[in-house]
Design a protein around this motif. Structure first.
Motif, short mmCIF file in Angstrom:
data_model
loop_
_atom_site.label_atom_id
_atom_site.label_comp_id
_atom_site.label_asym_id
_atom_site.label_seq_id
_atom_site.Cartn_x
_atom_site.Cartn_y
_atom_site.Cartn_z
N ARG A 289 0.85 -1.18 0.00
CA ARG A 289 0.00 0.00 0.00
C ARG A 289 0.89 1.23 0.00
O ARG A 289 1.72 1.41 0.91
CB ARG A 289 -0.90 0.03 1.25
CG ARG A 289 -1.69 -1.24 1.50
CD ARG A 289 -2.82 -1.42 0.51
NE ARG A 289 -3.52 -2.69 0.78
CZ ARG A 289 -3.27 -3.83 0.16
NH1 ARG A 289 -2.32 -3.87 -0.77
NH2 ARG A 289 -3.94 -4.92 0.45
N LEU A 290 0.72 2.09 -0.97
CA LEU A 290 1.48 3.33 -1.04
C LEU A 290 0.98 4.33 0.00
O LEU A 290 -0.21 4.35 0.33
CB LEU A 290 1.37 3.96 -2.42
CG LEU A 290 2.14 3.28 -3.56
CD1 LEU A 290 1.69 3.84 -4.90
CD2 LEU A 290 3.64 3.46 -3.38
N PRO A 291 1.86 5.19 0.53
CA PRO A 291 1.40 6.26 1.40
C PRO A 291 0.56 7.25 0.61
O PRO A 291 0.73 7.40 -0.61
CB PRO A 291 2.70 6.91 1.90
CG PRO A 291 3.70 6.60 0.83
CD PRO A 291 3.32 5.24 0.30
N SER A 292 -0.34 7.95 1.28
CA SER A 292 -1.26 8.84 0.57
C SER A 292 -0.53 9.96 -0.17
O SER A 292 -1.03 10.48 -1.17
CB SER A 292 -2.27 9.45 1.55
OG SER A 292 -1.61 10.21 2.55
N ASP A 293 0.67 10.33 0.30
CA ASP A 293 1.41 11.43 -0.34
C ASP A 293 2.57 10.92 -1.20
O ASP A 293 3.55 11.63 -1.40
CB ASP A 293 1.94 12.39 0.73
CG ASP A 293 2.98 11.75 1.65
OD1 ASP A 293 3.02 10.48 1.73
OD2 ASP A 293 3.74 12.48 2.30
N TRP A 294 2.46 9.71 -1.71
CA TRP A 294 3.58 9.14 -2.47
C TRP A 294 3.96 10.03 -3.66
O TRP A 294 5.15 10.19 -3.96
CB TRP A 294 3.25 7.73 -2.95
CG TRP A 294 2.15 7.63 -3.97
CD1 TRP A 294 0.82 7.46 -3.73
CD2 TRP A 294 2.29 7.69 -5.40
NE1 TRP A 294 0.11 7.41 -4.91
CE2 TRP A 294 1.00 7.55 -5.95
CE3 TRP A 294 3.38 7.86 -6.26
CZ2 TRP A 294 0.76 7.56 -7.33
CZ3 TRP A 294 3.15 7.87 -7.64
CH2 TRP A 294 1.86 7.72 -8.15
N TRP A 295 2.95 10.61 -4.34
CA TRP A 295 3.25 11.48 -5.48
C TRP A 295 4.03 12.71 -5.02
O TRP A 295 5.01 13.11 -5.65
CB TRP A 295 1.96 11.89 -6.18
CG TRP A 295 2.15 13.07 -7.07
CD1 TRP A 295 1.85 14.37 -6.80
CD2 TRP A 295 2.76 13.09 -8.36
NE1 TRP A 295 2.20 15.18 -7.85
CE2 TRP A 295 2.76 14.42 -8.82
CE3 TRP A 295 3.29 12.10 -9.18
CZ2 TRP A 295 3.27 14.78 -10.05
CZ3 TRP A 295 3.80 12.46 -10.42
CH2 TRP A 295 3.79 13.78 -10.84
N THR A 296 3.61 13.32 -3.93
CA THR A 296 4.29 14.51 -3.41
C THR A 296 5.74 14.19 -3.05
O THR A 296 6.64 15.00 -3.27
CB THR A 296 3.55 15.06 -2.18
OG1 THR A 296 2.20 15.36 -2.55
CG2 THR A 296 4.21 16.32 -1.65
#
Length: 227
Positions: A91-98
């Motif tokens: 599961r990626l962290p919610s801010d992975w893009w940032t």
């Protein structure tokens, strides 16, 4: 730039929807070109679950079985300027893009892990995996490897092999750039270690890496892993 996320699957009905949901968080959805589920012939409802999500960013493709093959096929179908390869039980962290954006678009890398088990030995595993990634630029697939499309193509992408496709890709990429390890945390299901035990699984991983370094073929490594 947009990121294409590739998820190889085989009978991951219990995991695939929360995995995709982690990719498409409110904080990160704008940075996603697509989520490609590269399925190797699941006999459960994995593909049906993906299709039932009715999200124009999500699609499933069929691939011959084998994670190296499925990852390569997913990458071939991707359109983004960066590729991110995610295991279905991660599961990626919610801010992975940032995190990627603030890293000034590194050439390639992965994420710090958080193995979903409270025991202290899992914290040691996380530390060791982070050290391997940061110190040796050797990332495993369960660290959510991301890479610029141009660099991925330059090194020839994933080998279509039965095992060690992630180690082989890391070896090719670090010849050009060191890996960037982002803080994450990437949540990782503990099922692999729970099945065999932490010590046994870790020793098996070391045995496979040693055999690989000594010239064993991916098919021979698969026999060791399945023994």
């Amino acid at each position: 730039m947009k990121v294409s996320v590739v998820v190889p699957t085989w009978n991951e009905a219990d995991n695939i929807e929360p995995c995709i949901t982690s990719v498409l968080s409110d904080d990160s959805r704008h940075g996603v070109a697509e989520v490609i589920v590269s399925d190797g012939g699941s006999q459960d409802k994995t593909v049906a679950i993906v299709e039932a999500m009715h999200d124009n960013l999500v699609r499933a493709i069929q691939s011959p079985p084998g994670r190296g093959v499925q990852l390569a096929d997913g990458a071939d179908a991707a359109t983004g300027q960066m590729l991110l390869f995610l295991h279905a039980d991660n599961r990626l962290p919610s801010d992975w893009w940032t995190q990627i954006e603030h890293a000034n678009w590194p050439a390639w890398g992965g994420f710090h892990q958080r193995i979903d088990h409270p025991a202290w030995r899992y914290r040691l595993l996380e530390w060791g995996n982070a050290w391997r990634g940061r110190g040796r630029s050797n990332l495993f697939g369960d660290q959510a490897i991301f890479v610029h499309r141009a660099l991925y193509d330059r090194v020839g992408g994933f080998e279509r092999v039965a095992l060690m496709e992630d180690v082989m890709l890391s070896a090719s990429l670090r010849k050009h750039h060191s890996a960037t390890l982002l803080p994450g945390p990437l949540h990782v299901d503990a099922r692999r270690w729970l099945k065999r035990g932490v010590v046994r699984q870790t020793l098996l991983n070391w045995r496979i890496q040693r055999a690989f370094s000594n010239g064993a073929s991916p098919d021979q490594l698969r026999q060791i892993y399945d023994a």
